[in-house]
Design a protein around this motif. Structure first.
Motif, PDB file in Angstrom:
ATOM      1  N   PRO A 136       0.814  -1.222   0.000  1.00 48.44           N
ATOM      2  CA  PRO A 136       0.000   0.000   0.000  1.00 48.44           C
ATOM      3  C   PRO A 136       0.853   1.280   0.000  1.00 48.44           C
ATOM      4  N   ALA A 137       1.908   1.294   0.807  1.00 50.72           N
ATOM      5  CA  ALA A 137       2.788   2.466   0.838  1.00 50.72           C
ATOM      6  C   ALA A 137       3.503   2.626  -0.492  1.00 50.72           C
ATOM      7  N   SER A 138       3.889   1.521  -1.103  1.00 51.39           N
ATOM      8  CA  SER A 138       4.569   1.570  -2.405  1.00 51.39           C
ATOM      9  C   SER A 138       3.663   2.134  -3.487  1.00 51.39           C
ATOM     10  N   VAL A 139       2.418   1.700  -3.506  1.00 57.18           N
ATOM     11  CA  VAL A 139       1.459   2.213  -4.489  1.00 57.18           C
ATOM     12  C   VAL A 139       1.312   3.725  -4.325  1.00 57.18           C
ATOM     13  N   ALA A 140       1.209   4.177  -3.079  1.00 56.23           N
ATOM     14  CA  ALA A 140       1.068   5.612  -2.812  1.00 56.23           C
ATOM     15  C   ALA A 140       2.312   6.377  -3.253  1.00 56.23           C
ATOM     16  N   VAL A 141       3.482   5.853  -2.953  1.00 54.87           N
ATOM     17  CA  VAL A 141       4.726   6.541  -3.312  1.00 54.87           C
ATOM     18  C   VAL A 141       4.894   6.586  -4.830  1.00 54.87           C
ATOM     19  N   ILE A 142       4.575   5.511  -5.500  1.00 52.09           N
ATOM     20  CA  ILE A 142       4.648   5.520  -6.966  1.00 52.09           C
ATOM     21  C   ILE A 142       3.694   6.575  -7.529  1.00 52.09           C
ATOM     22  N   GLY A 143       2.499   6.666  -6.950  1.00 57.20           N
ATOM     23  CA  GLY A 143       1.545   7.698  -7.373  1.00 57.20           C
ATOM     24  C   GLY A 143       2.062   9.102  -7.102  1.00 57.20           C
ATOM     25  N   LEU A 144       2.637   9.321  -5.927  1.00 54.68           N
ATOM     26  CA  LEU A 144       3.178  10.631  -5.578  1.00 54.68           C
ATOM     27  C   LEU A 144       4.338  11.025  -6.489  1.00 54.68           C
ATOM     28  N   VAL A 145       5.272  10.113  -6.664  1.00 50.44           N
ATOM     29  CA  VAL A 145       6.435  10.397  -7.516  1.00 50.44           C
ATOM     30  C   VAL A 145       5.980  10.655  -8.952  1.00 50.44           C
ATOM     31  N   GLY A 146       5.069   9.837  -9.447  1.00 51.75           N
ATOM     32  CA  GLY A 146       4.539  10.042 -10.802  1.00 51.75           C
ATOM     33  C   GLY A 146       3.854  11.392 -10.941  1.00 51.75           C
ATOM     34  N   PHE A 182       4.349  14.169  -9.083  1.00 52.83           N
ATOM     35  CA  PHE A 182       5.314  15.273  -9.013  1.00 52.83           C
ATOM     36  C   PHE A 182       6.175  15.358 -10.275  1.00 52.83           C
ATOM     37  N   PHE A 183       6.598  14.211 -10.802  1.00 50.81           N
ATOM     38  CA  PHE A 183       7.390  14.240 -12.034  1.00 50.81           C
ATOM     39  C   PHE A 183       6.564  14.756 -13.216  1.00 50.81           C
ATOM     40  N   PHE A 219       5.095  21.846 -16.293  1.00 50.17           N
ATOM     41  CA  PHE A 219       5.383  23.256 -16.017  1.00 50.17           C
ATOM     42  C   PHE A 219       6.724  23.717 -16.582  1.00 50.17           C
ATOM     43  N   VAL A 220       7.671  22.823 -16.752  1.00 52.55           N
ATOM     44  CA  VAL A 220       8.936  23.221 -17.363  1.00 52.55           C
ATOM     45  C   VAL A 220       8.747  23.411 -18.872  1.00 52.55           C
ATOM     46  N   ILE A 221       8.005  22.521 -19.501  1.00 57.29           N
ATOM     47  CA  ILE A 221       7.822  22.583 -20.954  1.00 57.29           C
ATOM     48  C   ILE A 221       6.875  23.707 -21.374  1.00 57.29           C
ATOM     49  N   SER A 222       5.769  23.863 -20.683  1.00 53.50           N
ATOM     50  CA  SER A 222       4.757  24.840 -21.094  1.00 53.50           C
ATOM     51  C   SER A 222       4.246  25.627 -19.884  1.00 53.50           C
ATOM     52  N   PRO A 223       5.082  26.515 -19.338  1.00 51.79           N
ATOM     53  CA  PRO A 223       4.728  27.169 -18.080  1.00 51.79           C
ATOM     54  C   PRO A 223       3.514  28.099 -18.163  1.00 51.79           C
ATOM     55  N   ILE A 224       3.430  28.902 -19.186  1.00 50.10           N
ATOM     56  CA  ILE A 224       2.347  29.892 -19.235  1.00 50.10           C
ATOM     57  C   ILE A 224       1.004  29.223 -19.444  1.00 50.10           C
ATOM     58  N   LYS A 225       0.918  28.337 -20.408  1.00 50.62           N
ATOM     59  CA  LYS A 225      -0.349  27.658 -20.691  1.00 50.62           C
ATOM     60  C   LYS A 225      -0.866  26.936 -19.450  1.00 50.62           C
ATOM     61  N   ASN A 226       0.002  26.213 -18.793  1.00 55.26           N
ATOM     62  CA  ASN A 226      -0.432  25.446 -17.623  1.00 55.26           C
ATOM     63  C   ASN A 226      -0.685  26.319 -16.407  1.00 55.26           C
ATOM     64  N   ALA A 227       0.086  27.363 -16.233  1.00 57.24           N
ATOM     65  CA  ALA A 227      -0.150  28.269 -15.109  1.00 57.24           C
ATOM     66  C   ALA A 227      -1.490  28.982 -15.271  1.00 57.24           C
ATOM     67  N   SER A 239       8.461  20.643  -7.961  1.00 56.52           N
ATOM     68  CA  SER A 239       7.738  19.374  -8.138  1.00 56.52           C
ATOM     69  C   SER A 239       8.715  18.241  -8.418  1.00 56.52           C
ATOM     70  N   PHE A 240       9.704  18.510  -9.291  1.00 58.83           N
ATOM     71  CA  PHE A 240      10.710  17.484  -9.576  1.00 58.83           C
ATOM     72  C   PHE A 240      11.485  17.137  -8.306  1.00 58.83           C
ATOM     73  N   ALA A 241      11.880  18.149  -7.549  1.00 56.69           N
ATOM     74  CA  ALA A 241      12.649  17.920  -6.330  1.00 56.69           C
ATOM     75  C   ALA A 241      11.856  17.091  -5.314  1.00 56.69           C
ATOM     76  N   LEU A 242      10.568  17.399  -5.160  1.00 57.78           N
ATOM     77  CA  LEU A 242       9.744  16.621  -4.223  1.00 57.78           C
ATOM     78  C   LEU A 242       9.642  15.160  -4.650  1.00 57.78           C
ATOM     79  N   GLY A 243       9.385  14.931  -5.928  1.00 61.06           N
ATOM     80  CA  GLY A 243       9.301  13.560  -6.422  1.00 61.06           C
ATOM     81  C   GLY A 243      10.617  12.815  -6.256  1.00 61.06           C
TER      82      GLY A 243
END
Length: 139
Positions: free
Chosen positions: A13-23, A25-26, A32-40, A64-68
């Motif tokens: 269960p913790a692994s599923v959650a962490v995979i979801g969180l990392v996914g 955040f990545f 946001f790095v590729i298309s910052p204005i459109k997404n913001a 977001s990348f750093a958190l993931g």
């Protein structure tokens, strides 16, 4: 690869959650790095100049990348996903509660982004708490 697989089998269960969180955040980092204005703008944020565009890339993309990456590192370094899940719970629950409080203060509940964010974040936080509870009950 086998070591990573066995690491995530320690607590499913913790692994599923962490995979979801990392996914999550990545994916946010890439978006946001590729298309910052459109997404913001879909978040009701609009930069006033090019420095604002950079700030969107840095804070929404970079952090977001750093958190993931940190949650992934924590899982590998401590050889369990439980602490990463707890970190994700702190972050996600705090964001959700703060958003809910200040939507009332700022009267932003009618905005289109809010109508998506509150139920999506709410479900995400509930799913993380369910994974946390299952990780404690089952393991």
């Amino acid at each position: 690869m086998e070591a990573i697989k066995s690491l995530f089998m320690v607590n499913i269960p913790a692994s599923v959650a962490v995979i979801g969180l990392v996914g999550y955040f990545f994916a946010m980092a890439v978006v946001f790095v590729i298309s910052p204005i459109k997404n913001a703008e879909s978040f009701s944020i609009k930069p006033v100049d090019n420095a604002g565009k950079t700030e969107i890339r840095v804070y929404y993309g970079g952090i977001s990348f750093a958190l993931g990456a940190f949650l992934l590192y924590l899982t590998i370094a401590l050889e369990t996903p439980v602490y990463s899940l707890v970190g994700g719970l702190f972050f996600s629950t705090t964001v959700f509660v703060t958003r809910t409080i200040f939507l009332c203060v700022d009267k932003g509940w009618k905005c289109p982004y809010t109508k998506l964010a509150i139920p999506a974040e709410g479900l995400f936080v509930v799913a993380l708490w369910v994974c946390f509870i299952l990780s404690k009950v089952l393991y």
